[in-house]
Every structure is written in C-alpha cells, then in structure tokens.
Design a protein around this motif. Structure first.
Motif, PDB file in Angstrom:
ATOM      1  N   VAL A   1      -6.080  -6.302  -7.061  1.00  0.00           N
ATOM      2  CA  VAL A   1      -6.455  -5.152  -6.159  1.00  0.00           C
ATOM      3  C   VAL A   1      -7.483  -5.958  -5.028  1.00  0.00           C
ATOM      4  O   VAL A   1      -8.108  -6.801  -5.112  1.00  0.00           O
ATOM      5  CB  VAL A   1      -6.315  -3.767  -6.584  1.00  0.00           C
ATOM      6  CG1 VAL A   1      -5.542  -3.586  -7.666  1.00  0.00           C
ATOM      7  CG2 VAL A   1      -8.246  -4.176  -7.647  1.00  0.00           C
TER       8      VAL A   1
ATOM      9  N   TYR B   1       5.351  -7.460  -5.969  1.00  0.00           N
ATOM     10  CA  TYR B   1       4.213  -7.488  -5.338  1.00  0.00           C
ATOM     11  C   TYR B   1       3.286  -8.084  -5.681  1.00  0.00           C
ATOM     12  O   TYR B   1       3.468  -8.957  -7.003  1.00  0.00           O
ATOM     13  CB  TYR B   1       3.913  -6.773  -4.305  1.00  0.00           C
ATOM     14  CG  TYR B   1       5.011  -5.738  -3.765  1.00  0.00           C
ATOM     15  CD1 TYR B   1       5.034  -6.215  -2.021  1.00  0.00           C
ATOM     16  CD2 TYR B   1       5.393  -5.052  -3.560  1.00  0.00           C
ATOM     17  CE1 TYR B   1       5.544  -5.748  -1.483  1.00  0.00           C
ATOM     18  CE2 TYR B   1       6.351  -4.473  -3.119  1.00  0.00           C
ATOM     19  CZ  TYR B   1       6.271  -4.660  -1.447  1.00  0.00           C
ATOM     20  OH  TYR B   1       7.799  -3.309  -1.223  1.00  0.00           O
TER      21      TYR B   1
ATOM     22  N   HIS C   1       1.244  -1.022   0.134  1.00  0.00           N
ATOM     23  CA  HIS C   1       0.243   0.115   0.038  1.00  0.00           C
ATOM     24  C   HIS C   1       0.610   1.344   0.220  1.00  0.00           C
ATOM     25  O   HIS C   1       1.740   1.325   0.440  1.00  0.00           O
ATOM     26  CB  HIS C   1      -1.331   0.071   1.127  1.00  0.00           C
ATOM     27  CG  HIS C   1      -1.609   1.281   1.295  1.00  0.00           C
ATOM     28  ND1 HIS C   1      -3.010   1.528   0.482  1.00  0.00           N
ATOM     29  CD2 HIS C   1      -1.942   2.350   1.379  1.00  0.00           C
ATOM     30  CE1 HIS C   1      -3.893   2.606   0.640  1.00  0.00           C
ATOM     31  NE2 HIS C   1      -2.751   3.305   1.611  1.00  0.00           N
TER      32      HIS C   1
ATOM     33  N   LEU D   1       6.586  -2.284  -7.580  1.00  0.00           N
ATOM     34  CA  LEU D   1       5.663  -3.372  -7.556  1.00  0.00           C
ATOM     35  C   LEU D   1       5.576  -4.772  -7.735  1.00  0.00           C
ATOM     36  O   LEU D   1       4.950  -5.226  -7.320  1.00  0.00           O
ATOM     37  CB  LEU D   1       4.130  -1.979  -8.255  1.00  0.00           C
ATOM     38  CG  LEU D   1       4.200  -1.034  -7.659  1.00  0.00           C
ATOM     39  CD1 LEU D   1       2.801   0.267  -8.251  1.00  0.00           C
ATOM     40  CD2 LEU D   1       3.389  -1.036  -6.392  1.00  0.00           C
TER      41      LEU D   1
ATOM     42  N   SER E   1      -2.337  -4.962  -4.825  1.00  0.00           N
ATOM     43  CA  SER E   1      -1.813  -4.356  -4.147  1.00  0.00           C
ATOM     44  C   SER E   1      -3.549  -3.662  -2.672  1.00  0.00           C
ATOM     45  O   SER E   1      -4.191  -3.499  -3.474  1.00  0.00           O
ATOM     46  CB  SER E   1      -2.099  -2.841  -4.939  1.00  0.00           C
ATOM     47  OG  SER E   1      -2.478  -1.455  -4.298  1.00  0.00           O
TER      48      SER E   1
ATOM     49  N   LYS F   1      -2.446   4.953  -7.787  1.00  0.00           N
ATOM     50  CA  LYS F   1      -2.247   3.328  -7.405  1.00  0.00           C
ATOM     51  C   LYS F   1      -3.259   2.180  -7.993  1.00  0.00           C
ATOM     52  O   LYS F   1      -3.032   1.546  -8.393  1.00  0.00           O
ATOM     53  CB  LYS F   1      -2.291   3.576  -5.803  1.00  0.00           C
ATOM     54  CG  LYS F   1      -3.589   3.762  -5.321  1.00  0.00           C
ATOM     55  CD  LYS F   1      -3.127   3.668  -3.611  1.00  0.00           C
ATOM     56  CE  LYS F   1      -2.475   4.488  -3.059  1.00  0.00           C
ATOM     57  NZ  LYS F   1      -3.350   6.086  -3.305  1.00  0.00           N
TER      58      LYS F   1
ATOM     59  N   ALA G   1      -1.444  -0.610 -10.585  1.00  0.00           N
ATOM     60  CA  ALA G   1      -1.583  -2.282  -9.666  1.00  0.00           C
ATOM     61  C   ALA G   1      -1.603  -2.635 -10.838  1.00  0.00           C
ATOM     62  O   ALA G   1      -1.223  -4.210 -11.116  1.00  0.00           O
ATOM     63  CB  ALA G   1      -1.920  -2.197  -8.606  1.00  0.00           C
TER      64      ALA G   1
END
Length: 382
Positions: free
Chosen positions: A301, A269, A200, A266, A272, A290, A294
């Motif tokens: 998400v 990962y 985040h 990002l 998000s 954001k 993502a």
C-alpha cells in the motif's frame, strides 16, 4: 418467542452491499435471532427482514427546520425514519444495533427490552465540514443528535481511534474502535511480474481530489500502470477525471465490481493507492475499507500521511507513506518503486493479514452486545 435473544440490525443502507453492516450480520447470525432493516432485500444470515423503500432518503431537505433549529421536526421528517416507523414494531426486540447516527433516535424510540448499541461509521458532526452551508446548517443538527441521544446508548463504537477520541472529547461518551477490516482470506502473495500494477477504488466525489492520482502518473515510466475504479457519485466529476486521464499513458478506468468479487480483482494487482487528502475531518482520520482489503489481497500500500494508516503501515511494514498529499509527492513515491521492494511489501501484508482481519476486530461488537444482554438478565449489572 425465540430461544435466542433477538437483535435488530438497523441501517439506512442496502445491507447486502454494505461491508460493515454485513460483518455485523455474519458475526451475530448464529448466536442471536438476527432481524435486519435496510433498503432492498435481506442479507444472507438474516432470520427476518424489514425492507425500506429504495427511494426514502435518510437525509433532510427541511431547510426551514434546520435554519430555525427545530431539530426534532427535522429528524421526524426524514423519509427513511418515517418509512421505518411504519413497519418496525415497538417493544419487540431485545437489543438494537443502530448503524450511523441517523438511526439512533429511531432505535431508542423502538424501546428494545435491553438496550441499544450505536455503531458510528464516521464523525457525524464534521462529515462535510469542507462545505460552508453544511457547517452552518447541518452540523448543528448533527451535534444535537449526538448530545441528545449518544448518552442514551448502552455502548458506542466507531471506525478509528481519532474519531473515537473526538466523540469522547466532544460528547463525553466512551467510544470503542472496530475498524473496517476485511474478513480473513486464505491466500498467498504473488510476485511482481514485469510492470508494477497499481489500483485505486473510490467514491467519485470531488472532495477526494482523485485528479491527484492521475496527475501523479503524468509522464510516468512504462513499467508503472494505474487502474481506477470510481463509483459514479458525482457523474460530472467522474467525466472530468476520465477526460483528464485521456492523454496520460498508464491510467485506465475499469467498471465497479460487486463487493463479493472485489478482493479477487485486487489480487491481480501489486500495490493499492490509499491516498486520501484530508479535505475534511473524517478523511483526515480515515482508516477505510480499501486499506484492509489491500492487506487481505496481499498487496503493498501507498498512503498519504494520514495518522491512522501511517501507524499501521509503520507497524507492519507492508507499504510506505508519501511526504505530503500533493500529486508531486505521490509521483516521487511511485517512481521509486522496484519489484523487489513491492514483493517485500506483499510478504509483509501476508504476515499481517490475520492480525488485521475482521475476525479480530469485530470481537468488540460481540462483547458489547453480550454485555447489554447480560445487564438485562442481571439487574445488578452495570
């Protein structure tokens, strides 16, 4: 004289680190003689740049002017406006693209030969409507700016359908939508490898209630990990968040990274968290950077029940929506994750990346500016 129409992109921001304004520069740099005005150095793609001093604010401290409704005085007292007036020529540019409401009166006063397009990054009259003092003193100034100047722009865009509808409803100005989509990235989704890594990134502002994300991770299983990138907007609040997270396994803070490197980060990962409690009107109608970053990073998400984000998650199936904006609802959602589910989300993000890219969204800016130029060349055009 230039062979191309001249376009001033005006923004009271540091344009090289402002994703939305950078997309404007990138879009127009080949077709127009692009001039920029903002804090600091010129962005890549700008043919000319007018640098505003870093310390000239774009907000007011004129309490008397606000209280007595001397709104023109308030506007003329903005340090950013005063600084820009000293360096920007009047009557020189063909078109001005004014970013945010506070640059629009200045853009009109600069008398571009063909007109002004206003790009509004939020619903200005309700920017901080969670704050009583702001609602009482600043909101009337913002409404005055809208009522007085928006009708004078040749065209207007903003960031989401809900905000566009509010501008049209309140001020009678047709408003198009250009979302904060990220540029398309040629990439492939990776598979979840062991633990599910969540990210985040946010401004460190109390009204965003970032503590909810930390609380959602309390006693979370070991296969869940959350990293937070929090800008130091309110240092005391950020310190409180770090203290809260100190005793919660699985929560880590990492330093902010330059925007140019963000999507690469990002991509390490899996999910998000784009979880924005509707503490004010703009957050309730948010469709933030954001969210789209993502998608380009090919992440799943998790969003709260924010209408604009819910609609896209439902359409493209690259994530899920929590039951409400509580930490309990977020906790229940993240604990239900499985590697198989997240892998499906990441594949769906890959499928949606082209449609939700900036290249698709910015076409409205292109047609809007082209229409202003065409109307100047053809006196009979509307």
């Amino acid at each position: 004289m230039h062979s191309k129409p001249s376009l001033l992109i005006l923004s009271f921001s540091a344009i090289p680190s402002d994703p939305r304004v950078l997309k404007e520069v990138t879009l127009f740099k080949d077709s127009y003689h692009v001039v920029t005005c903002g804090y600091g150095h010129a962005p890549e793609g700008s043919a000319e740049h007018y640098a505003l001093p870093e310390d000239c604010r774009a907000w007011t401290t004129d309490r008397v002017g606000l209280a007595t409704r001397q709104f023109r005085r308030v506007y003329e007292g903005l340090p950013a406006v005063q600084a820009a007036r000293k360096i920007l020529p009047v009557g020189t540019f063909d078109v001005i693209l004014a970013n945010d409401l506070n640059s629009l009166p200045l853009a009109l006063d600069l008398k571009p030969r063909l007109g002004v397009h206003a790009d509004l990054h939020e619903f200005a009259p309700r920017e901080k409507d969670d704050d009583f003092k702001w609602r009482t003193f600043v909101a009337p100034f913002m409404r005055w700016l809208c009522k007085t100047y928006l009708p004078l722009a040749k065209s207007v865009t903003t960031v989401s359908a809900g905000i566009a509808a509010q501008y049209t409803s309140d001020f009678g100005v047709p408003t198009g939508v250009v979302t904060n989509a990220a540029p398309y990235l040629q990439a492939s989704p990776t598979k979840v490898d062991g633990s599910i890594r969540m990210i985040h990134s946010a401004a460190g502002q109390r009204y965003r209630k970032l503590e909810n994300l930390i609380e959602a991770m309390r006693d979370a299983p070991e296969w869940l990990a959350l990293d937070m990138i929090v800008m130091p907007n309110e240092p005391d609040y950020v310190a409180e968040l770090k203290e809260l997270a100190r005793g919660i396994k699985g929560v880590s803070f990492r330093e902010p990274v330059p925007y140019s490197e963000l999507i690469e980060v990002l991509q390490t990962y899996d999910v998000s968290l784009v979880f924005l409690p509707p503490t004010n009107f703009n957050l309730a109608n948010a469709l933030p950077n954001k969210f789209f970053e993502a998608v380009q990073a090919r992440l799943g998400v998790i969003v709260g029940p924010s209408p604009a984000m819910m609609a896209l998650v439902s359409e493209y199936k690259f994530g899920t929506v929590t039951a409400d904006f509580s930490s309990e609802a977020l906790s229940a959602t993240i604990r239900s994750l499985t590697p198989e589910l997240v892998d499906r989300w990441k594949l769906a993000a890959d499928a949606a990346a082209q449609a939700l890219s900036a290249e698709q969204q910015v076409k409205l800016w292109d047609t809007s500016i082209a229409a202003i130029v065409a109307s100047g060349l053809d006196p009979g055009a509307s």
